[in-house]
Design an enzyme around this catalytic site. Structure first.
Site, PDB file in Angstrom:
ATOM      1  N   ALA A  65       0.730  -1.215  -0.041  1.00 41.04           N
ATOM      2  CA  ALA A  65      -0.172   0.004   0.033  1.00 41.04           C
ATOM      3  C   ALA A  65       0.942   1.119   0.169  1.00 41.04           C
ATOM      4  O   ALA A  65       2.051   1.281   0.568  1.00 41.04           O
ATOM      5  CB  ALA A  65      -0.850  -0.007   1.300  1.00 41.04           C
ATOM      6  N   GLY A 108       0.705  -4.860   0.947  1.00 39.50           N
ATOM      7  CA  GLY A 108      -0.512  -4.763   0.045  1.00 39.50           C
ATOM      8  C   GLY A 108      -0.276  -5.751  -1.319  1.00 39.50           C
ATOM      9  O   GLY A 108      -0.985  -6.072  -1.897  1.00 39.50           O
ATOM     10  N   GLU A 131       4.421  -5.113   7.228  1.00 37.58           N
ATOM     11  CA  GLU A 131       4.040  -3.965   7.737  1.00 37.58           C
ATOM     12  C   GLU A 131       4.323  -3.578   9.387  1.00 37.58           C
ATOM     13  O   GLU A 131       4.264  -2.407   9.798  1.00 37.58           O
ATOM     14  CB  GLU A 131       2.105  -4.567   7.862  1.00 37.58           C
ATOM     15  CG  GLU A 131       1.377  -3.966   6.697  1.00 37.58           C
ATOM     16  CD  GLU A 131       1.772  -5.445   5.640  1.00 37.58           C
ATOM     17  OE1 GLU A 131       2.297  -6.286   5.918  1.00 37.58           O
ATOM     18  OE2 GLU A 131       0.950  -5.487   4.738  1.00 37.58           O
TER      19      GLU A 131
HETATM   20  N1  CAA Z   1       4.684   3.098  -0.668  1.00 38.95           N
HETATM   21  C1  CAA Z   1       5.064   4.312  -1.121  1.00 38.95           C
HETATM   22  N2  CAA Z   1       6.272   4.524  -1.978  1.00 38.95           N
HETATM   23  C2  CAA Z   1       6.931   3.477  -1.997  1.00 38.95           C
HETATM   24  C3  CAA Z   1       6.616   2.090  -1.224  1.00 38.95           C
HETATM   25  C4  CAA Z   1       5.372   2.034  -0.709  1.00 38.95           C
HETATM   26  N3  CAA Z   1       5.066   0.887  -0.131  1.00 38.95           N
HETATM   27  N4  CAA Z   1       7.512   1.347  -1.665  1.00 38.95           N
HETATM   28  C5  CAA Z   1       8.555   1.729  -2.400  1.00 38.95           C
HETATM   29  N5  CAA Z   1       8.046   3.180  -2.416  1.00 38.95           N
HETATM   30  C6  CAA Z   1       8.934   4.229  -3.280  1.00 38.95           C
HETATM   31  C7  CAA Z   1       9.963   4.900  -2.589  1.00 38.95           C
HETATM   32  O1  CAA Z   1       9.744   5.693  -1.576  1.00 38.95           O
HETATM   33  C8  CAA Z   1      10.898   5.405  -3.318  1.00 38.95           C
HETATM   34  O2  CAA Z   1      10.433   6.564  -3.934  1.00 38.95           O
HETATM   35  P1  CAA Z   1      11.320   7.898  -3.922  1.00 38.95           P
HETATM   36  O3  CAA Z   1      12.620   7.535  -5.274  1.00 38.95           O
HETATM   37  O4  CAA Z   1      10.702   8.857  -4.137  1.00 38.95           O
HETATM   38  O5  CAA Z   1      12.175   8.019  -2.686  1.00 38.95           O
HETATM   39  C9  CAA Z   1      10.771   4.426  -4.653  1.00 38.95           C
HETATM   40  O6  CAA Z   1       9.580   3.813  -4.446  1.00 38.95           O
HETATM   41  C10 CAA Z   1      11.772   3.283  -4.807  1.00 38.95           C
HETATM   42  O7  CAA Z   1      11.994   2.605  -3.774  1.00 38.95           O
HETATM   43  P2  CAA Z   1      13.520   2.287  -2.912  1.00 38.95           P
HETATM   44  O8  CAA Z   1      14.337   3.632  -3.204  1.00 38.95           O
HETATM   45  O9  CAA Z   1      12.853   2.151  -1.503  1.00 38.95           O
HETATM   46  O10 CAA Z   1      13.806   1.053  -3.617  1.00 38.95           O
HETATM   47  P3  CAA Z   1      14.872  -0.189  -2.949  1.00 38.95           P
HETATM   48  O11 CAA Z   1      15.172  -0.834  -4.314  1.00 38.95           O
HETATM   49  O12 CAA Z   1      15.802   0.363  -2.425  1.00 38.95           O
HETATM   50  O13 CAA Z   1      13.801  -0.730  -2.025  1.00 38.95           O
HETATM   51  C11 CAA Z   1      11.956  -2.123  -1.333  1.00 38.95           C
HETATM   52  C12 CAA Z   1      12.866  -1.570  -2.432  1.00 38.95           C
HETATM   53  C13 CAA Z   1      12.662  -2.955  -0.213  1.00 38.95           C
HETATM   54  C14 CAA Z   1      10.591  -2.498  -1.703  1.00 38.95           C
HETATM   55  C15 CAA Z   1      11.583  -0.800  -0.373  1.00 38.95           C
HETATM   56  O14 CAA Z   1      10.912   0.366  -1.350  1.00 38.95           O
HETATM   57  C16 CAA Z   1      10.502  -0.753   0.593  1.00 38.95           C
HETATM   58  O15 CAA Z   1      10.849  -1.392   1.601  1.00 38.95           O
HETATM   59  N6  CAA Z   1       9.445  -0.491   0.406  1.00 38.95           N
HETATM   60  C17 CAA Z   1       8.161  -0.640   1.306  1.00 38.95           C
HETATM   61  C18 CAA Z   1       7.854  -1.894   1.524  1.00 38.95           C
HETATM   62  C19 CAA Z   1       6.606  -2.043   2.669  1.00 38.95           C
HETATM   63  O16 CAA Z   1       6.839  -1.602   3.761  1.00 38.95           O
HETATM   64  N7  CAA Z   1       5.401  -2.539   2.126  1.00 38.95           N
HETATM   65  C20 CAA Z   1       4.175  -2.325   3.026  1.00 38.95           C
HETATM   66  C21 CAA Z   1       3.425  -1.173   3.026  1.00 38.95           C
HETATM   67  S1  CAA Z   1       2.254  -0.993   4.016  1.00 38.95           S
HETATM   68  C22 CAA Z   1       0.997  -2.228   3.823  1.00 38.95           C
HETATM   69  O17 CAA Z   1       0.923  -2.653   2.461  1.00 38.95           O
HETATM   70  C23 CAA Z   1      -0.260  -2.105   4.408  1.00 38.95           C
HETATM   71  C24 CAA Z   1      -1.432  -2.986   3.995  1.00 38.95           C
HETATM   72  O18 CAA Z   1      -1.431  -4.347   4.225  1.00 38.95           O
HETATM   73  C25 CAA Z   1      -2.441  -2.601   3.379  1.00 38.95           C
END
Ligand code: CAA
Length: 257
Positions: A65, A108, A131
């Site tokens: 998400a 998500g 999460e």
């Molecule tokens: N939401 C918003 N933006 C996100 C995102 C997310 N879930 N995941 C990645 N992005 C964005 C980053 O902020 C970044 O944007 P900027 O360049 O503007 O900073 C861009 O995508 C590229 O991401 P990274 O630079 O972080 O890429 P990476 O290769 O270094 O890492 C990753 C990849 C490990 C997937 C890392 O992006 C990450 O940990 N993302 C979040 C994963 C996460 O926590 N997901 C759960 C979300 S909560 C949820 O889903 C709740 C639910 O159950 C409904």
């Protein structure tokens, strides 16, 4: 129909939907949710579409998400707006939908893949429910669907530690139906969808409905439900055609009626 966050292509009887927010690793914001609901509602009504493939990019199916969108949400807004409940429409899509997953399927993203009927993964795929690292828990079904898919031990491990599992572990655990090399991912998913879309549509939808009931009913209720659906298919032209084709040693030509 064009969308801001999706690419949609229809090939024969298969619709291919590609999540397309590369700058955010396909993070699932409200626009993605609304557009996917709209696209699926269209496919639901369109009898020319028999199956859907849902995919993302090579790097990410979806990284969860959209954290930036929900960061400032407070409890009352989340509760009164029933935040993210609209994703249930995706889970409620009646036609078969295959997730073709490459790269990250997190939070998500993993939950969206699990809303599909089965997952075909690239060997590069990584699944997780991170999460907990954000101070929350899964909200689109992760604690429920993942537990049903892989059992308590793996689901607890993923939801509590936030670690990712690779494609091989996901296949071993029963989360993923098939693992293929990255360059074959879409081809394999489309081929599976083409095959399914050529079968009798009432039988396909009932097979999906019946398997899904296994998550909700007791065995006795589920068996009764399955048998009633089985009986009802004898009212279709496609049952006559399918069985005639077998006895006449030819390929069935289903009319999807
Ligand atoms: N939401 C918003 N933006 C996100 C995102 C997310 N879930 N995941 C990645 N992005 C964005 C980053 O902020 C970044 O944007 P900027 O360049 O503007 O900073 C861009 O995508 C590229 O991401 P990274 O630079 O972080 O890429 P990476 O290769 O270094 O890492 C990753 C990849 C490990 C997937 C890392 O992006 C990450 O940990 N993302 C979040 C994963 C996460 O926590 N997901 C759960 C979300 S909560 C949820 O889903 C709740 C639910 O159950 C409904």
């Amino acid at each position: 129909m064009t969308y801001e966050t999706l690419l949609v292509e229809v090939r024969g009887r298969v619709a291919i939907v590609t999540l397309n927010r590369p700058q955010a690793l396909n993070a699932l914001n409200s626009t993605v949710m609304e557009e996917l609901r709209e696209a699926l509602a269209g496919f639901q009504k369109n009898s020319d579409v028999g199956a859907v493939v849902l995919t993302g990019s090579e790097k990410a199916f979806a990284a969860g998400a959209d954290i930036k969108e929900m960061q400032s949400l407070d409890f009352v807004d989340a509760y009164l707006g029933d935040f993210i409940s609209g994703w249930e429409d995706v889970a409620g899509f009646r036609k078969p939908m295959i997730a073709a997953v490459s790269g990250f399927a997190l939070g998500g993203g993993c939950e969206l893949a699990m809303m599909c009927d089965f997952i075909i993964a690239s060997s590069t795929a990584k699944f997780g429910q991170p999460e907990i690292t954000l101070g929350v828990i899964p909200g689109m079904g992760g604690s429920q669907r993942l537990t049903r898919a892989v059992g308590k031990a793996k689901a607890m491990d993923l939801c509590l530690s936030g670690r990712m599992m690779d494609a091989a572990e996901a296949e071993r655990s029963g989360l993923v139906a098939r693992v293929v090399e990255p360059e074959r991912l879409l081809e394999e998913a489309i081929a599976a969808a083409v095959k399914i879309a050529a079968f009798s549509a009432p039988a396909v939808l009932m097979a999906k409905e019946s398997v899904n009931r296994a998550f909700e009913l007791t065995l006795a209720e589920g068996l009764r439900f399955e048998r009633r659906l089985f009986h009802s298919l004898f009212a279709t032209e496609d049952q006559k055609e399918g069985m005639a084709a077998f006895t006449e040693k030819r390929k069935a030509a289903f009319r999807n009626r």
